[in-house]
Design a protein around this motif. Structure first.
Motif, short mmCIF file in Angstrom:
data_model
loop_
_atom_site.label_atom_id
_atom_site.label_comp_id
_atom_site.label_asym_id
_atom_site.label_seq_id
_atom_site.Cartn_x
_atom_site.Cartn_y
_atom_site.Cartn_z
N GLY A 43 0.84 -1.18 0.00
CA GLY A 43 0.00 0.00 0.00
C GLY A 43 0.88 1.23 0.00
O GLY A 43 2.08 1.16 0.23
N GLU A 44 0.27 2.38 -0.26
CA GLU A 44 1.03 3.62 -0.29
C GLU A 44 1.45 4.03 1.12
O GLU A 44 0.94 3.51 2.11
CB GLU A 44 0.17 4.73 -0.92
CG GLU A 44 -0.15 4.49 -2.38
CD GLU A 44 -1.04 5.57 -2.96
OE1 GLU A 44 -0.60 6.23 -3.91
OE2 GLU A 44 -2.15 5.75 -2.46
N LEU A 104 3.83 1.78 -11.91
CA LEU A 104 5.21 1.29 -12.00
C LEU A 104 5.92 1.91 -13.20
O LEU A 104 5.34 2.04 -14.27
CB LEU A 104 5.22 -0.24 -12.14
CG LEU A 104 4.79 -1.04 -10.90
CD1 LEU A 104 4.64 -2.50 -11.26
CD2 LEU A 104 5.80 -0.87 -9.78
N PRO A 105 7.21 2.29 -13.04
CA PRO A 105 7.94 2.88 -14.17
C PRO A 105 8.22 1.85 -15.27
O PRO A 105 8.37 0.67 -15.00
CB PRO A 105 9.24 3.37 -13.53
CG PRO A 105 9.38 2.59 -12.28
CD PRO A 105 8.01 2.26 -11.81
N HIS A 106 8.28 2.33 -16.51
CA HIS A 106 8.51 1.48 -17.67
C HIS A 106 9.91 1.72 -18.26
O HIS A 106 10.49 2.79 -18.10
CB HIS A 106 7.46 1.74 -18.76
CG HIS A 106 6.08 1.35 -18.36
ND1 HIS A 106 5.43 0.26 -18.90
CD2 HIS A 106 5.21 1.89 -17.46
CE1 HIS A 106 4.23 0.15 -18.36
NE2 HIS A 106 4.07 1.13 -17.49
N LEU A 107 10.41 0.74 -18.98
CA LEU A 107 11.64 0.92 -19.75
C LEU A 107 11.36 0.83 -21.25
O LEU A 107 12.26 0.58 -22.03
CB LEU A 107 12.67 -0.15 -19.37
CG LEU A 107 13.48 0.10 -18.11
CD1 LEU A 107 14.56 -0.95 -17.94
CD2 LEU A 107 14.09 1.49 -18.10
N LYS A 121 -4.32 0.75 -9.79
CA LYS A 121 -3.61 2.03 -9.81
C LYS A 121 -2.14 1.85 -9.41
O LYS A 121 -1.24 2.43 -10.02
CB LYS A 121 -4.30 3.00 -8.85
CG LYS A 121 -3.57 4.33 -8.68
CD LYS A 121 -4.18 5.14 -7.54
CE LYS A 121 -3.32 6.34 -7.19
NZ LYS A 121 -3.80 7.05 -5.99
N LEU A 122 -1.89 1.03 -8.39
CA LEU A 122 -0.51 0.77 -7.97
C LEU A 122 0.29 0.11 -9.08
O LEU A 122 1.46 0.46 -9.33
CB LEU A 122 -0.49 -0.11 -6.72
CG LEU A 122 -1.01 0.50 -5.41
CD1 LEU A 122 -0.93 -0.53 -4.29
CD2 LEU A 122 -0.24 1.75 -5.04
N LEU A 157 9.62 6.11 -1.16
CA LEU A 157 8.29 6.50 -1.60
C LEU A 157 7.61 5.37 -2.37
O LEU A 157 8.26 4.64 -3.12
CB LEU A 157 8.37 7.74 -2.50
CG LEU A 157 9.03 8.98 -1.90
CD1 LEU A 157 8.95 10.13 -2.88
CD2 LEU A 157 8.39 9.37 -0.58
N ASP A 158 6.30 5.24 -2.19
CA ASP A 158 5.54 4.27 -2.97
C ASP A 158 5.47 4.74 -4.42
O ASP A 158 5.76 5.89 -4.75
CB ASP A 158 4.14 4.10 -2.39
CG ASP A 158 3.47 5.43 -2.15
OD1 ASP A 158 3.05 6.06 -3.14
OD2 ASP A 158 3.39 5.85 -0.99
N VAL A 159 5.08 3.83 -5.32
CA VAL A 159 5.22 4.10 -6.75
C VAL A 159 4.39 5.28 -7.23
O VAL A 159 4.85 6.05 -8.09
CB VAL A 159 4.88 2.83 -7.58
CG1 VAL A 159 5.98 1.81 -7.43
CG2 VAL A 159 3.53 2.25 -7.17
N SER A 160 3.19 5.47 -6.69
CA SER A 160 2.36 6.58 -7.18
C SER A 160 2.90 7.92 -6.70
O SER A 160 2.95 8.89 -7.48
CB SER A 160 0.90 6.38 -6.74
OG SER A 160 0.81 6.26 -5.34
#
Length: 556
Positions: free
Chosen positions: A48-49, A269-272, A264-265, A468-471
Motif C-alpha cells: 500500500g502507499e 510502476l515505471p517502464h523501460l 492504480k498501484l 516512496l511508494d510508486v504513485s
C-alpha cells in the motif's frame, strides 16, 4: 473410517485490529478493523502507499507504538505457540517474545534503529546472547557469518564499526543480519530492500527465502515494491488508508486485481519501453569536478591509513539537466554527492561552481556557507535522522529561509512554506505536526520541500524517492522534471534504482568501488552498455510480467 485432517493453526491471527492516534488536530484512525492471518512458513505480502497503515500494523504486533496510540478494545492479536499468547496483553519481560524472540523485525530506517555510540557488532552480540544464550565469542562468530551472508564486504572489519561509518545499503544489511540472528518464527520485514541495490537485493531475498525453508520461518513482508512482492509472497494483502481493500494469492492479485486501487498501484510502476532521447545539445557545465579524491580517517586508529572512498573522479555536470549517479551501495555515490556540497573531506582535486561569483571547493580554503546554501542543497537519504524531532514541519521547511534571511517577514516565510509544501504534495493542515507523526514516504517529501524552499540552482538528491511508494514517486519525479524545465535546476540524482533513473535522467554516470566506470546518455547506458558491471546492474532489475500488460519494471 477415514479420519479428517485437523486444519493447521495459523502462526499469527489479527482480528478486528483498530488503532487510533491522538493528535493536535484530533483523533486519527491509522488502522481500521484489519483482519489478517499468517500461516507457519508463509510469506504474507502487505502493500500500500505510505500512510496506509502497514508500518503501524507491524509495530502493533511488536507492541512498539508511540504513547499517543490507542488500540481499541475489540482488537485481538494471537501468536500461536506453546502456549498461545494474546500479544496485546503481554507485559514486562514477556514482551521479549514479540521483541526479538519468536517475532523479530527489520525496521525501515536502520540509522534510527541502531545505537549510534555503540559498535554494531556489540549490539548484535548482545541480542544473540540475550535471546539464544550463547557466550560472547560464539555470538560474535554467528554475527560475522550473518554479515557475510547478507553481502557485507570485509565482514569482520564492518562488524566493529559504528552505524554512521556504513553506507545506507550496508546499514540496511546490518539491520537484516541483526533481525535474523535470533532465528525467529515470524520475521516482520518493513521495507527491508528499500535501501539496497538490485544485486544485493536479490542476494538478501534469496537469503530470507533460504532461512524460511531451513527454519520454517514465516515472513510478513511490508513494502510498496510490487516487483519484490511478486518474487517472494505466497499471499498478498493490499491496504489503503488503514483498511484492507484486497487479499488473495499473490499472483492472482498482481495479474488479475479486483480493486481499482490495486490496479492504480500496478499502473504507476515505471517502464523501460520509451527511453528518452538524448538532449539535442550539451549545455555548459554548472559545476566541474577535477581529479577529486575523498578520504575518511579510520576511527580509533591515529596512525592508520585513511579509507579512500573515492580515489580519482573527473566529470562535468551540465546546466539545467538531471544527471543520474548509479552503482551498488558502498560504491562512493553518496560520498561524491556530499563532496560537491562541501560536506565530505576532499583530500585532492577540486569542485568548481560556474555561477556569477565562482565557488571553488578544494578541502583547503573556507567557503561562505550562507552564500553557498543559496546555490546548492541536499535531499538526504534518511529523512528520519535529518529532520529535527522537536520542530514542527512548518519550522523545518522554513529553517533555511530564516537562517539565510531570505524573507523580510514571517508572513512571507509562511507563504513560501505553504507553496513548496503544496508542490511536494504535503497537506497544509499537517504543517503543525512533528516528524514522528508521518510515514517514511511523507518524511522524505518534507525533506525535499526543505531543500527546494530556498530556490537553489543545484540539488543533490540522494536516494530521494527510495522510501516512496510508486504513485507518490511518480509525482515527485514529475516535480523534479518541472523544476528542471521551469527553473533550469541542475540535479544530481543518486540512486540504485535504475528503472527510476531511466525515466528521469538526461545523463547517467556509473560508479563502482569509488571509480567512475561508465557514463553516457540514458539510451547509451541501457541499450549499449560497455562495461560488464553496468550490464549486470541492468539485468538484475526485477520485471513483473502481467497478462494483457506491457512488461513493467518494478522499483528496486
Amino acid at each position: 473410517m477415514r479420519l479428517e485432517q485437523k486444519p493447521r493453526m495459523p502462526l499469527l491471527e489479527i482480528n478486528d485490529l483498530t488503532v487510533d492516534f491522538n493528535t493536535p488536530e484530533g483523533q486519527i484512525r491509522a488502522v481500521d478493523h484489519l483482519n489478517l492471518h499468517i500461516e507457519p512458513g508463509e510469506v504474507m505480502g502487505l502493500v500500500g502507499e505510505s500512510g496506509s497503515g502497514k508500518s503501524i500494523t507491524a509495530k502493533t504486533i511488536m507492541r512498539l507504538n508511540p504513547g499517543n496510540a490507542m488500540i481499541q478494545r475489540q482488537s485481538r492479536i494471537q501468536l500461536h505457540r506453546d502456549p498461545s499468547v494474546d500479544v496485546l496483553k503481554l507485559r514486562g519481560k514477556d514482551l521479549r517474545i514479540v521483541r526479538g524472540g519468536e517475532v523479530s523485525m527489520i525496521f525501515q530506517e536502520p540509522m534510527a534503529s541502531f545505537a549510534p555510540a555503540i559498535r554494531i557488532g556489540d549490539q548484535i552480540v548482545e541480542t544473540i546472547r540475550l535471546h539464544l544464550g550463547h557466550d560472547k565469542q560464539t555470538a560474535r562468530k554467528i554475527g560475522i557469518e550473518l554479515f557475510e551472508r547478507v553481502g557485507i564486504r570485509e565482514p569482520e572489519k564492518r562488524f566493529d564499526q559504528y552505524v554512521f561509518e556504513l553506507s545506507g545499503g550496508m546499514r540496511q544489511r546490518a539491520m537484516i543480519a541483526m533481525a535474523l540472528a535470533t532465528k525467529p518464527k515470524l520475521l516482520i520485514a518493513d521495507e527491508p530492500t528499500t535501501a539496497l541495490d538490485v544485486t544485493i537485493q536479490a542476494q538478501v531475498l534469496d537469503l530470507m527465502m533460504e532461512l524460511r525453508e531451513q527454519l520454517g520461518m514465516a515472513i510478513l513482508f511490508i513494502t510498496h515494491d510490487l516487483g519484490v512482492i511478486s518474487k517472494v509472497a505466497d499471499r498478498l494483502t493490499v491496504m489503503k488508508r488503514g483498511r484492507m481493500v484486497e487479499e488473495g494469492h499473490a499472483q492472482a492479485v498482481l495479474h488479475a486485481p479486483m480493486h481499482d486501487y490495486t490496479r492504480k498501484l500496478l499502473d504507476a510502476l515505471p517502464h523501460l519501453n520509451n527511453l528518452p532521447q538524448p538532449p539535442a545539445h550539451k549545455p555548459e557545465p554548472l559545476l566541474s569536478v577535477r581529479n577529486l579524491s575523498i578520504s575518511y580517517p579510520q576511527s580509533g586508529r591515529r596512525k592508520a591509513e585513511a579509507f579512500n572512498a573515492v580515489p580519482d573522479v573527473s566529470l562535468d555536470l551540465p546546466r539545467g539537466q538531471i544527471i543520474g549517479l548509479v552503482g551498488e551501495s558502498g560504491s562512493g555515490k553518496t560520498s561524491l554527492g556530499k563532496a560537491l556540497l562541501g560536506a565530505a573531506p576532499i583530500s585532492a582535486g577540486e569542485v568548481v561552481y560556474h555561477v556569477d561569483s565562482p565557488i571553488r571547493l578544494d578541502g583547503k580554503s573556507r567557503i561562505n556557507r550562507r552564500k553557498f546554501a543559496r546555490v546548492a542543497q541536499l535531499v538526504f537519504q534518511d529523512p528520519y535522522s535529518s529532520l529535527n524531532p522537536r520542530m514542527t514541519v512548518r519550522d523545518i521547511i522554513a529553517e533555511p529561509l530564516e537562517a539565510m534571511k531570505i524573507c523580510s517577514s514571517r508572513e512571507e516565510v509562511d507563504q513560501r512554506v505553504i507553496a513548496v509544501a503544496k508542490r511536494c504534495h504535503l497537506e497544509v493542515s499537517h504543517l503543525r505536526r512533528f516528524p514522528h507523526a508521518f510515514s517514511g514516504g511523507q518524511r522524505q517529501r518534507i525533506s525535499i520541500a526543505r531543500a527546494l524552499v530556498s530556490d537553489p540552482q543545484f540539488l543533490v538528491a540522494d536516494e530521494a524517492v527510495a522510501a516512496l511508494d510508486v504513485s507518490i514517486q511518480a509525482e515527485i519525479l514529475t516535480l523534479l522534471r518541472e523544476l528542471r524545465d521551469e527553473l533550469g535546476l541542475t540535479i544530481l540524482f543518486i540512486s540504485h534504482d535504475l528503472s527510476v533513473v531511466a525515466n528521469l535522467c538526461d545523463h547517467i554516470c556509473v560508479m563502482q568501488h569509488g571509480k567512475l566506470v561508465e557514463q553516457g546518455s540514458v539510451r547509451q547506458i541501457f541499450l549499449d552498455p560497455q562495461e560488464e558491471y553496468t550490464r549486470r546492474l541492468i539485468s538484475a532489475i526485477p520485471v513483473i510480467e502481467a497478462p494483457s500488460r506491457e512488461p513493467v519494471i518494478a522499483r528496486c
